[in-house]
Design a protein around this motif. Structure first.
Motif, PDB file in Angstrom:
ATOM      1  N   PRO A   1     100.300  22.768  92.334  1.00  0.00           N
ATOM      2  CA  PRO A   1      99.196  22.833  91.375  1.00  0.00           C
ATOM      3  C   PRO A   1      99.695  23.133  89.966  1.00  0.00           C
ATOM      4  CG  PRO A   1      99.131  24.720  92.882  1.00  0.00           C
ATOM      5  CD  PRO A   1     100.286  23.868  93.286  1.00  0.00           C
ATOM      6  N   GLU A   2      99.057  22.506  88.975  1.00  0.00           N
ATOM      7  CA  GLU A   2      99.363  22.830  87.579  1.00  0.00           C
ATOM      8  C   GLU A   2      99.072  24.304  87.321  1.00  0.00           C
ATOM      9  OE1 GLU A   2      98.485  19.171  84.677  1.00  0.00           O
ATOM     10  OE2 GLU A   2      96.699  19.928  85.663  1.00  0.00           O
ATOM     11  N   TYR A   3      97.985  24.780  87.896  1.00  0.00           N
ATOM     12  CA  TYR A   3      97.567  26.167  87.733  1.00  0.00           C
ATOM     13  C   TYR A   3      96.882  26.607  89.013  1.00  0.00           C
ATOM     14  CZ  TYR A   3      94.785  30.196  86.381  1.00  0.00           C
ATOM     15  OH  TYR A   3      94.217  31.440  86.336  1.00  0.00           O
ATOM     16  N   LEU A   4      97.282  27.759  89.548  1.00  0.00           N
ATOM     17  CA  LEU A   4      96.640  28.339  90.716  1.00  0.00           C
ATOM     18  C   LEU A   4      96.119  29.710  90.319  1.00  0.00           C
ATOM     19  CD1 LEU A   4      96.063  27.977  93.776  1.00  0.00           C
ATOM     20  CD2 LEU A   4      98.179  29.225  94.200  1.00  0.00           C
ATOM     21  N   PRO A   5      94.796  29.913  90.390  1.00  0.00           N
ATOM     22  CA  PRO A   5      94.244  31.215  89.998  1.00  0.00           C
ATOM     23  C   PRO A   5      94.911  32.360  90.763  1.00  0.00           C
ATOM     24  CG  PRO A   5      92.487  29.614  90.359  1.00  0.00           C
ATOM     25  CD  PRO A   5      93.762  28.980  90.835  1.00  0.00           C
ATOM     26  N   SER A   6      95.077  33.486  90.120  1.00  0.00           N
ATOM     27  CA  SER A   6      95.795  34.617  90.721  1.00  0.00           C
ATOM     28  C   SER A   6      95.153  35.094  92.020  1.00  0.00           C
ATOM     29  CB  SER A   6      95.911  35.772  89.723  1.00  0.00           C
ATOM     30  OG  SER A   6      94.636  36.221  89.329  1.00  0.00           O
ATOM     31  N   ALA A   7      93.856  34.921  92.169  1.00  0.00           N
ATOM     32  CA  ALA A   7      93.176  35.335  93.407  1.00  0.00           C
ATOM     33  C   ALA A   7      93.670  34.552  94.619  1.00  0.00           C
ATOM     34  CB  ALA A   7      91.666  35.155  93.257  1.00  0.00           C
ATOM     35  N   TYR A   8      94.329  33.419  94.379  1.00  0.00           N
ATOM     36  CA  TYR A   8      94.808  32.565  95.471  1.00  0.00           C
ATOM     37  C   TYR A   8      96.333  32.581  95.577  1.00  0.00           C
ATOM     38  CZ  TYR A   8      90.027  31.032  95.340  1.00  0.00           C
ATOM     39  OH  TYR A   8      88.662  31.015  95.366  1.00  0.00           O
ATOM     40  N   GLN A   9      96.992  33.422  94.835  1.00  0.00           N
ATOM     41  CA  GLN A   9      98.451  33.475  94.852  1.00  0.00           C
ATOM     42  C   GLN A   9      98.942  34.437  95.931  1.00  0.00           C
ATOM     43  OE1 GLN A   9      99.900  34.191  90.872  1.00  0.00           O
ATOM     44  NE2 GLN A   9      98.892  32.371  90.062  1.00  0.00           N
ATOM     45  N   HIS A  10      98.679  34.052  97.181  1.00  0.00           N
ATOM     46  CA  HIS A  10      99.069  34.843  98.349  1.00  0.00           C
ATOM     47  C   HIS A  10      99.610  33.891  99.405  1.00  0.00           C
ATOM     48  CE1 HIS A  10      97.027  38.306  96.621  1.00  0.00           C
ATOM     49  NE2 HIS A  10      95.996  37.522  96.381  1.00  0.00           N
ATOM     50  N   GLY A  11     100.905  33.990  99.719  1.00  0.00           N
ATOM     51  CA  GLY A  11     101.494  33.136 100.737  1.00  0.00           C
ATOM     52  C   GLY A  11     100.769  33.266 102.069  1.00  0.00           C
ATOM     53  N   GLY A  12     100.501  32.131 102.709  1.00  0.00           N
ATOM     54  CA  GLY A  12      99.821  32.108 103.996  1.00  0.00           C
ATOM     55  C   GLY A  12      98.306  32.048 103.903  1.00  0.00           C
ATOM     56  N   LEU A  13      97.765  32.143 102.696  1.00  0.00           N
ATOM     57  CA  LEU A  13      96.314  32.109 102.514  1.00  0.00           C
ATOM     58  C   LEU A  13      95.774  30.720 102.858  1.00  0.00           C
ATOM     59  CD1 LEU A  13      93.789  33.676 101.471  1.00  0.00           C
ATOM     60  CD2 LEU A  13      94.280  32.694  99.230  1.00  0.00           C
ATOM     61  N   LYS A  14      94.748  30.667 103.683  1.00  0.00           N
ATOM     62  CA  LYS A  14      94.098  29.407 104.052  1.00  0.00           C
ATOM     63  C   LYS A  14      93.010  29.125 103.023  1.00  0.00           C
ATOM     64  CE  LYS A  14      96.434  29.411 107.903  1.00  0.00           C
ATOM     65  NZ  LYS A  14      97.656  28.683 108.043  1.00  0.00           N
ATOM     66  N   VAL A  15      93.029  27.920 102.468  1.00  0.00           N
ATOM     67  CA  VAL A  15      92.068  27.559 101.432  1.00  0.00           C
ATOM     68  C   VAL A  15      91.480  26.179 101.699  1.00  0.00           C
ATOM     69  CG1 VAL A  15      93.166  28.959  99.638  1.00  0.00           C
ATOM     70  CG2 VAL A  15      93.848  26.569  99.928  1.00  0.00           C
ATOM     71  N   LYS A  16      90.397  25.901 101.006  1.00  0.00           N
ATOM     72  CA  LYS A  16      89.865  24.550 100.888  1.00  0.00           C
ATOM     73  C   LYS A  16      89.999  24.193  99.420  1.00  0.00           C
ATOM     74  CE  LYS A  16      86.556  24.563 104.678  1.00  0.00           C
ATOM     75  NZ  LYS A  16      85.147  24.407 105.063  1.00  0.00           N
ATOM     76  N   VAL A  17      90.462  22.982  99.160  1.00  0.00           N
ATOM     77  CA  VAL A  17      90.752  22.615  97.776  1.00  0.00           C
ATOM     78  C   VAL A  17      90.328  21.181  97.501  1.00  0.00           C
ATOM     79  CG1 VAL A  17      93.125  21.928  98.315  1.00  0.00           C
ATOM     80  CG2 VAL A  17      92.572  22.635  96.000  1.00  0.00           C
ATOM     81  N   LYS A  18      89.854  20.970  96.293  1.00  0.00           N
ATOM     82  CA  LYS A  18      89.577  19.627  95.785  1.00  0.00           C
ATOM     83  C   LYS A  18      90.482  19.467  94.574  1.00  0.00           C
ATOM     84  CE  LYS A  18      85.905  16.769  93.855  1.00  0.00           C
ATOM     85  NZ  LYS A  18      84.487  16.729  93.466  1.00  0.00           N
TER      86      LYS A  18
END
Length: 87
Positions: free
Chosen positions: A39-56
């Motif tokens: 990602p060009e930019y990943l918000p700090s709230a999502y900067q956790h290795g192993g975190l499961k996300v949904k992304v567009k």
């Protein structure tokens, strides 16, 4: 008929490849097919290795490499991201 806001989102896992100023690539997204996106930019709230996300996301048309393996990453712009509580 229910509206599915997540229909254009894909499931991914945040991977911490290490400090981008050292030998890593920072945070990348690993899709279910094991493809890696940077990602060009990943918000700090999502900067956790192993975190499961949904992304567009949208592809920027740029590819990048770094010292995390010999992989060429597609650089993407995140349009929407949220924690995946379904997984």
């Amino acid at each position: 008929m229910a509206c599915n806001k997540d229909k254009d989102m894909v499931e991914a896992t945040v991977v911490d490849t290490g400090d981008i100023t050292n030998e890593g690539c920072g945070y990348v997204l690993q899709l279910q097919d094991n493809a890696l996106l940077q990602p060009e930019y990943l918000p700090s709230a999502y900067q956790h290795g192993g975190l499961k996300v949904k992304v567009k996301y949208t592809h920027t048309g740029v590819q990048d490499t770094c010292k995390f393996g010999s992989v060429v990453y597609d650089l993407v712009s995140i349009q929407d991201i949220k924690k995946n509580i379904d997984r």
